[in-house]
Design a protein around this motif. Structure first.
Motif, mmCIF file in Angstrom:
data_model
loop_
_atom_site.group_PDB
_atom_site.id
_atom_site.type_symbol
_atom_site.label_atom_id
_atom_site.label_comp_id
_atom_site.label_asym_id
_atom_site.label_seq_id
_atom_site.Cartn_x
_atom_site.Cartn_y
_atom_site.Cartn_z
ATOM 1 N N GLU A 175 79.526 10.212 -44.172
ATOM 2 C CA GLU A 175 80.054 11.331 -44.959
ATOM 3 C C GLU A 175 79.362 12.656 -44.644
ATOM 4 N N LYS A 176 78.116 12.590 -44.131
ATOM 5 C CA LYS A 176 77.383 13.804 -43.786
ATOM 6 C C LYS A 176 77.597 14.220 -42.323
ATOM 7 N N ALA A 177 78.541 13.561 -41.641
ATOM 8 C CA ALA A 177 78.879 13.827 -40.235
ATOM 9 C C ALA A 177 77.774 13.403 -39.271
ATOM 10 N N LYS A 178 76.913 12.511 -39.706
ATOM 11 C CA LYS A 178 75.922 11.937 -38.805
ATOM 12 C C LYS A 178 76.553 10.758 -38.062
ATOM 13 N N ILE A 179 76.082 10.501 -36.859
ATOM 14 C CA ILE A 179 76.750 9.552 -35.970
ATOM 15 C C ILE A 179 76.280 8.122 -36.243
ATOM 16 N N ILE A 180 77.188 7.299 -36.746
ATOM 17 C CA ILE A 180 76.920 5.869 -36.963
ATOM 18 C C ILE A 180 76.919 5.137 -35.627
ATOM 19 N N ASP A 181 77.884 5.485 -34.762
ATOM 20 C CA ASP A 181 77.968 4.883 -33.431
ATOM 21 C C ASP A 181 78.960 5.670 -32.595
ATOM 22 N N ASP A 182 78.828 5.545 -31.277
ATOM 23 C CA ASP A 182 79.900 5.966 -30.382
ATOM 24 C C ASP A 182 80.507 4.703 -29.797
ATOM 25 N N LEU A 183 81.805 4.730 -29.553
ATOM 26 C CA LEU A 183 82.518 3.512 -29.197
ATOM 27 C C LEU A 183 83.735 3.834 -28.348
ATOM 28 N N THR A 184 84.280 2.797 -27.705
ATOM 29 C CA THR A 184 85.582 2.929 -27.053
ATOM 30 C C THR A 184 86.576 2.055 -27.798
ATOM 31 N N VAL A 185 87.829 2.539 -27.874
ATOM 32 C CA VAL A 185 88.882 1.852 -28.606
ATOM 33 C C VAL A 185 90.033 1.562 -27.655
ATOM 34 N N TYR A 186 90.440 0.280 -27.583
ATOM 35 C CA TYR A 186 91.577 -0.170 -26.780
ATOM 36 C C TYR A 186 92.761 -0.398 -27.716
ATOM 37 N N ASN A 187 93.912 0.161 -27.372
ATOM 38 C CA ASN A 187 95.122 -0.061 -28.158
ATOM 39 C C ASN A 187 96.005 -1.082 -27.442
ATOM 40 N N GLY A 188 95.968 -2.326 -27.897
ATOM 41 C CA GLY A 188 96.755 -3.382 -27.304
ATOM 42 C C GLY A 188 98.067 -3.612 -28.026
ATOM 43 N N GLU A 189 98.833 -4.597 -27.557
ATOM 44 C CA GLU A 189 100.166 -4.859 -28.099
ATOM 45 C C GLU A 189 100.116 -5.173 -29.591
ATOM 46 N N ASN A 190 99.139 -5.969 -30.014
ATOM 47 C CA ASN A 190 99.053 -6.333 -31.437
ATOM 48 C C ASN A 190 97.614 -6.295 -31.953
ATOM 49 N N PHE A 191 96.769 -5.501 -31.284
ATOM 50 C CA PHE A 191 95.359 -5.447 -31.679
ATOM 51 C C PHE A 191 94.756 -4.095 -31.307
ATOM 52 N N LEU A 192 93.646 -3.782 -31.957
ATOM 53 C CA LEU A 192 92.755 -2.696 -31.546
ATOM 54 C C LEU A 192 91.405 -3.330 -31.239
ATOM 55 N N LEU A 193 90.884 -3.062 -30.066
ATOM 56 C CA LEU A 193 89.585 -3.591 -29.661
ATOM 57 C C LEU A 193 88.579 -2.454 -29.660
ATOM 58 N N CYS A 194 87.485 -2.625 -30.387
ATOM 59 C CA CYS A 194 86.422 -1.625 -30.438
ATOM 60 C C CYS A 194 85.198 -2.179 -29.712
ATOM 61 N N VAL A 195 84.768 -1.469 -28.679
ATOM 62 C CA VAL A 195 83.550 -1.842 -27.955
ATOM 63 C C VAL A 195 82.445 -0.918 -28.447
ATOM 64 N N VAL A 196 81.432 -1.509 -29.087
ATOM 65 C CA VAL A 196 80.390 -0.738 -29.767
ATOM 66 C C VAL A 196 79.034 -1.054 -29.158
ATOM 67 N N ASN A 197 78.046 -0.244 -29.494
ATOM 68 C CA ASN A 197 76.700 -0.452 -28.971
ATOM 69 C C ASN A 197 76.069 -1.715 -29.548
ATOM 70 N N ALA A 198 75.312 -2.405 -28.699
ATOM 71 C CA ALA A 198 74.645 -3.639 -29.128
ATOM 72 C C ALA A 198 73.746 -3.384 -30.339
ATOM 73 N N SER A 199 73.095 -2.232 -30.349
ATOM 74 C CA SER A 199 72.163 -1.902 -31.436
ATOM 75 C C SER A 199 72.872 -1.675 -32.765
ATOM 76 N N ASN A 200 74.179 -1.421 -32.710
ATOM 77 C CA ASN A 200 74.906 -1.033 -33.917
ATOM 78 C C ASN A 200 75.995 -2.012 -34.338
ATOM 79 N N ARG A 201 76.125 -3.129 -33.646
ATOM 80 C CA ARG A 201 77.241 -4.046 -33.921
ATOM 81 C C ARG A 201 77.289 -4.453 -35.398
ATOM 82 N N GLU A 202 76.171 -4.892 -35.948
ATOM 83 C CA GLU A 202 76.154 -5.341 -37.341
ATOM 84 C C GLU A 202 76.429 -4.186 -38.294
ATOM 85 N N LYS A 203 75.888 -3.022 -37.965
ATOM 86 C CA LYS A 203 76.099 -1.837 -38.808
ATOM 87 C C LYS A 203 77.572 -1.418 -38.808
ATOM 88 N N VAL A 204 78.209 -1.470 -37.640
ATOM 89 C CA VAL A 204 79.621 -1.104 -37.537
ATOM 90 C C VAL A 204 80.487 -2.117 -38.287
#
Length: 369
Positions: A92-121
């Motif tokens: 909410e304070k515009a601080k960065i929780i993570d940077d990630l890549t997002v894949y838009n598939g036929e019936n899914f969204l895949l988010c590739v996130v940092n190893a350090s932040n997987r549980e947090k995300v």
């Protein structure tokens, strides 16, 4: 939080090549293989290299409300079908929780996130979960490989027995290699033309062996975390925990280009608008050392007259491709202009550096036709 040391699914395969090992946010990973870090980084830009990046988190979102759900969490616009986008998750304070890549598939969204932040995300996603979606952590049931470098396209085409000309930068598709279904995106963390491959564990070893055997014909390197860090710094890419974290916001990190505050609503937008109104005091910069000196993370940056402390180094490397010591850091905005001279205190000595444009190397990406 899981404190158990984690290893890639192909751990035994890596050990065959006598890697030097390192601990990276709870993962035991190859730092480098027999060629060594510098040769691996150099060969990536000359020929190609194969990386096992399976420590990256892979979170899949299903359900009819998946677009509505993720759109309110990420700062960038969602990619179109069979496209990938880079984005940020903000609090909410515009601080960065993570940077990630997002894949838009036929019936899914895949988010590739940092190893350090997987549980947090995952926790953040579940906190904001919509009724008509499901969130699945596929990190430990799949592998994620990266083939990077000018020879990567021809190598992969020989395995596919098909052309990749239609696959532009940040496109992806589902292809088959020797009967193995693989999600292949034209993307990476090096600034080179390259590909990232997502495959289920039961097919991972066969796919790895196929890539390695075909790659030997063109001098493919196996590359570890050390080379990957060199390549991403040369490309001017931020690393979570170095250039970005919960104490940084997108604009000071030079990531304002993925914050679509004019187009959409997202968590943190109200704070983003306040930051744009009030401004910010520091900026991420790249610099080249003007003498033989290694700028390490945490070293203090001074003005050229050594009178004022103006910032801090966040990443520093020796670049075998530029044959120079280079780095990134944050400094006060008044000093953050190209060609400005700065000093970095290395032990008891002030060492001269010059601010330069990022990236340090020219990107070699295949833009979609």
């Amino acid at each position: 939080m899981d404190c158990k040391i984690k290893r890639p699914f192909l751990w035994e395969k890596h050990l065959q090549f006598s890697p030097a090992l390192t601990n990276f946010f709870g993962w035991q990973l190859p730092l480098n293989y027999q060629e060594g870090i510098l040769k691996e980084a150099k060969n990536t830009r000359i020929r190609a290299a194969l990386f096992d990046t399976s420590h990256m988190g892979r979170i899949v979102i299903y359900g009819e409300d998946r677009f509505k759900f993720l759109d309110k969490l990420i700062t960038n616009n969602l990619p179109s079908n069979k496209r990938v986008c880079y984005s940020l998750l903000l609090d909410e304070k515009a601080k960065i929780i993570d940077d990630l890549t997002v894949y838009n598939g036929e019936n899914f969204l895949l988010c590739v996130v940092n190893a350090s932040n997987r549980e947090k995300v995952l926790e953040w996603f579940n906190l904001h979960k919509e009724r008509k979606i499901s969130i699945y952590d596929d990190t430990f049931e799949s592998c994620f490989f990266s083939i990077q470098g000018p020879e990567s396209s021809s190598l992969l085409e020989r395995l596919l027995k098909d052309s990749l000309d239609s696959l532009g930068y940040m496109d992806f598709g589902i292809r088959k290699i020797e009967g193995i279904e693989v999600i292949i995106s034209r993307s990476g963390y090096t600034g080179e033309d390259g590909f990232e491959l997502y495959v289920k564990n039961k097919f991972a070893e066969k796919l790895w062996d196929l890539i390695f055997e075909e790659g030997e014909k063109i001098g493919l390197s196996l590359a570890g975390l050390g080379a990957r860090d060199i390549l991403r710094v040369e490309a001017g890419y931020p690393l979570y925990g170095n250039e970005i974290n919960l104490n940084t916001h997108p604009f000071e990190a030079n990531l304002g280009w993925v914050v679509k505050y004019k187009d959409k609503e997202f968590i943190g937008k109200e704070s983003i608008l306040k930051i744009l109104k009030t401004g910010w005091r520091r900026k991420r910069i790249g610099f080249i050392m003007q003498e033989k000196a290694f700028p390490r993370k945490g070293y203090i940056i001074y003005d050229k007259d050594e009178k004022e402390e103006i910032g801090e180094v966040t990443s520093g490397i020796y670049s075998p491709n530029l044959e120079k010591f280079i780095g990134m850091g944050y400094i006060k905005k008044d000093y953050a202009f190209f060609d400005n001279l700065i000093k970095i205190k290395i032990r008891d000595r002030f060492c001269l550096a010059q601010i330069t444009k990022l990236p340090f190397i020219n990107y070699r990406r295949k833009i979609r036709r």
